[in-house]
Design an enzyme around this catalytic site. Structure first.
Site, PDB file in Angstrom:
ATOM      1  N   LYS A   1       0.708  -0.989   0.168  1.00  0.00           N
ATOM      2  CA  LYS A   1       0.056   0.103   0.146  1.00  0.00           C
ATOM      3  C   LYS A   1       0.860   1.277  -0.084  1.00  0.00           C
ATOM      4  CE  LYS A   1      -4.118  -2.116   0.446  1.00  0.00           C
ATOM      5  NZ  LYS A   1      -5.101  -2.265  -0.347  1.00  0.00           N
TER       6      LYS A   1
ATOM      7  N   ASN B   1      -5.082   2.750  -3.343  1.00  0.00           N
ATOM      8  CA  ASN B   1      -6.451   3.342  -3.033  1.00  0.00           C
ATOM      9  C   ASN B   1      -6.857   4.591  -3.231  1.00  0.00           C
ATOM     10  OD1 ASN B   1      -5.177   1.219  -0.521  1.00  0.00           O
ATOM     11  ND2 ASN B   1      -7.215   0.379  -1.267  1.00  0.00           N
TER      12      ASN B   1
ATOM     13  N   GLU C   1      -2.033   0.411  -8.778  1.00  0.00           N
ATOM     14  CA  GLU C   1      -3.407   0.032  -8.413  1.00  0.00           C
ATOM     15  C   GLU C   1      -4.031   1.327  -8.053  1.00  0.00           C
ATOM     16  OE1 GLU C   1      -4.012  -3.576  -6.703  1.00  0.00           O
ATOM     17  OE2 GLU C   1      -5.926  -2.834  -5.856  1.00  0.00           O
TER      18      GLU C   1
ATOM     19  N   ASP D   1      -0.186  -0.224  -4.520  1.00  0.00           N
ATOM     20  CA  ASP D   1      -1.663  -0.105  -4.384  1.00  0.00           C
ATOM     21  C   ASP D   1      -2.073   1.189  -3.494  1.00  0.00           C
ATOM     22  OD1 ASP D   1      -4.521  -0.072  -4.034  1.00  0.00           O
ATOM     23  OD2 ASP D   1      -4.614  -1.840  -2.984  1.00  0.00           O
TER      24      ASP D   1
ATOM     25  N   ASP E   1      -8.873  -0.941  -9.220  1.00  0.00           N
ATOM     26  CA  ASP E   1      -9.763  -1.769  -8.184  1.00  0.00           C
ATOM     27  C   ASP E   1     -10.985  -1.093  -7.930  1.00  0.00           C
ATOM     28  OD1 ASP E   1     -10.498  -3.170  -5.662  1.00  0.00           O
ATOM     29  OD2 ASP E   1      -8.617  -2.761  -4.761  1.00  0.00           O
TER      30      ASP E   1
ATOM     31  N   LYS F   1     -13.240  -7.674  -7.620  1.00  0.00           N
ATOM     32  CA  LYS F   1     -14.013  -8.305  -6.509  1.00  0.00           C
ATOM     33  C   LYS F   1     -15.351  -8.880  -6.424  1.00  0.00           C
ATOM     34  CE  LYS F   1     -10.520  -5.757  -3.719  1.00  0.00           C
ATOM     35  NZ  LYS F   1     -10.150  -4.649  -2.768  1.00  0.00           N
TER      36      LYS F   1
END
Ligand code: MG
Length: 380
Positions: A171, A198, A226, A196, A251, A275
């Protein structure tokens, strides 16, 4: 097909072994909302992926629990009454739609109906899906360490390499990106490393531009970056994908089949994190995967720190063609203090796809009792 006699909704409270920190917040508790459908032939369990805290895309567990009790489970029961007592698992996702709460709650109900169907048929989920790979590769995830310690991050990743994980996702957030990733990329690069964000970066905002900041990562040979930008910003991700050498993965942006189609249309992702729980269940996840395959975009199966049931469902899905990259399929015992369902052992970065009837083993009643918070029985 069997008659739906009722749905039991259960809520238990688990804890994370260590707090999970991302750019979007810190998770300590893991409330788990479960659905148990009872038919005249079998029972089946579904796990809801919602976490204690929601995001702009994913609802929190309290909200989904409420919606399941008050609206979603009654809707499934009403649909069954209309159809002579039966709703096949393939039709469950079609009963729900709209926002994230319906999709995530609907996915838990679909899983329960599917599990009951599989148990009655003596079939595994992988068999039902026609997924032929007996094992799937597991990717590991490392959160932002306490105090943003680069040494702690390097230690955590080294431990995963030692355990033979071949792909690790770390992350990142503005201010915790270039230096920690460079520290992980000591020559020679030995593993597929993925960052990632987010959604923590902004294009063209005040301060250093995200494209410039993330462009500094191009030299590090990352597998992908990501979700650098906000979920709604597909055009921005398309622009970033053109400006960066590192592939952009999406994502949070991929919250429905239509959003997956829009992202592919914008050429906003070179890698897709799908997901199933966010997309609304197995049926929409397969549709999303098909769209990605048509577009030549490799996918990996993303997780929500599920217990063993949700992870087992995801492991079977990850065995489908199109999921070409290691998914979030590490063992729940790595991050949860307890798990009523259990999971296949993970060895050398691989997990065996479950082959028993249903999605996973039935839960341990004593474990459910230990962590029990609430339950409701809704008769058919
Ligand atoms: Mg992510």
């Amino acid at each position: 097909m069997s008659r739906l006699d009722g749905i039991e909704l259960r809520r238990i409270d688990l804890a994370f072994r260590h707090a999970i920190d991302t750019a979007a917040g810190s998770h300590r508790r893991r409330p788990l909302v479960l659905a148990r459908v009872v038919t005249d032939e079998s029972e089946g369990w579904g796990e809801c992926a919602a976490l204690a805290d929601g995001t702009s895309v994913d609802p929190d567990a309290d909200t989904v629990w409420q919606a399941l009790v008050e609206g979603l489970a009654p809707r499934l029961l009403a649909a069954a009454r209309h159809r002579g007592g039966q709703v096949p698992a393939d039709a469950v996702a079609g009963l729900f739609g709209g926002g994230g709460v319906e999709r995530m709650g609907g996915a838990a109900l679909e899983m329960a109906v599917l599990d009951a169907e599989l148990r009655a048929a003596g079939e595994s989920l992988a068999q039902r899906l026609g997924a032929s790979r007996p094992t799937v590769a597991v990717g590991a995830v490392v959160g932002i360490p306490p105090g943003r310690s680069v040494a702690a991050l390097v230690g955590a990743v080294d431990a995963l390499v030692e355990r033979r994980f071949v792909r690790v996702r770390v992350k990142i957030a503005p201010g915790f990106d270039v230096a920690p990733l460079r520290a992980l990329r000591g020559p020679p690069p030995t593993l597929a490393l993925q960052a990632d964000a987010n959604g923590a970066y902004r294009l063209g905002s005040e301060g250093p531009d995200a494209a410039e900041r993330l462009g500094a990562l191009d030299a590090l040979g990352l597998a992908c970056i990501e979700q650098p930008l906000a979920p709604a910003d597909l055009a921005g991700h398309g622009e970033l994908a053109r400006r960066l050498e590192t592939p952009v993965a999406l994502d949070e942006s991929l919250s429905s089949v239509r959003r997956v189609e829009a992202a592919l249309h914008h050429r906003a992702c070179g890698v897709a994190c799908l997901k199933p729980a966010r997309l609304g269940g197995v049926v929409p996840a397969r549709q999303a995967l098909a769209r990605c395959r048509e577009a030549g975009v490799p996918a990996f199966l993303g997780g929500f720190f599920e217990a063993g049931l949700g992870r087992s469902a995801n492991a079977a899905l990850a065995a489908l063609r199109g999921f070409e990259l290691p998914g979030d399929l590490s063992a729940p015992t790595d991050y949860l203090d307890d798990d009523p369902f259990g999971y296949q052992p993970v060895g050398d970065g691989w997990v065996t796809v479950p082959t028993g009837p249903g999605i996973a083993a039935l839960p341990d009643p004593a474990c459910l009792e230990r962590h029990d918070r609430a339950r409701r029985w809704l008769p058919g």
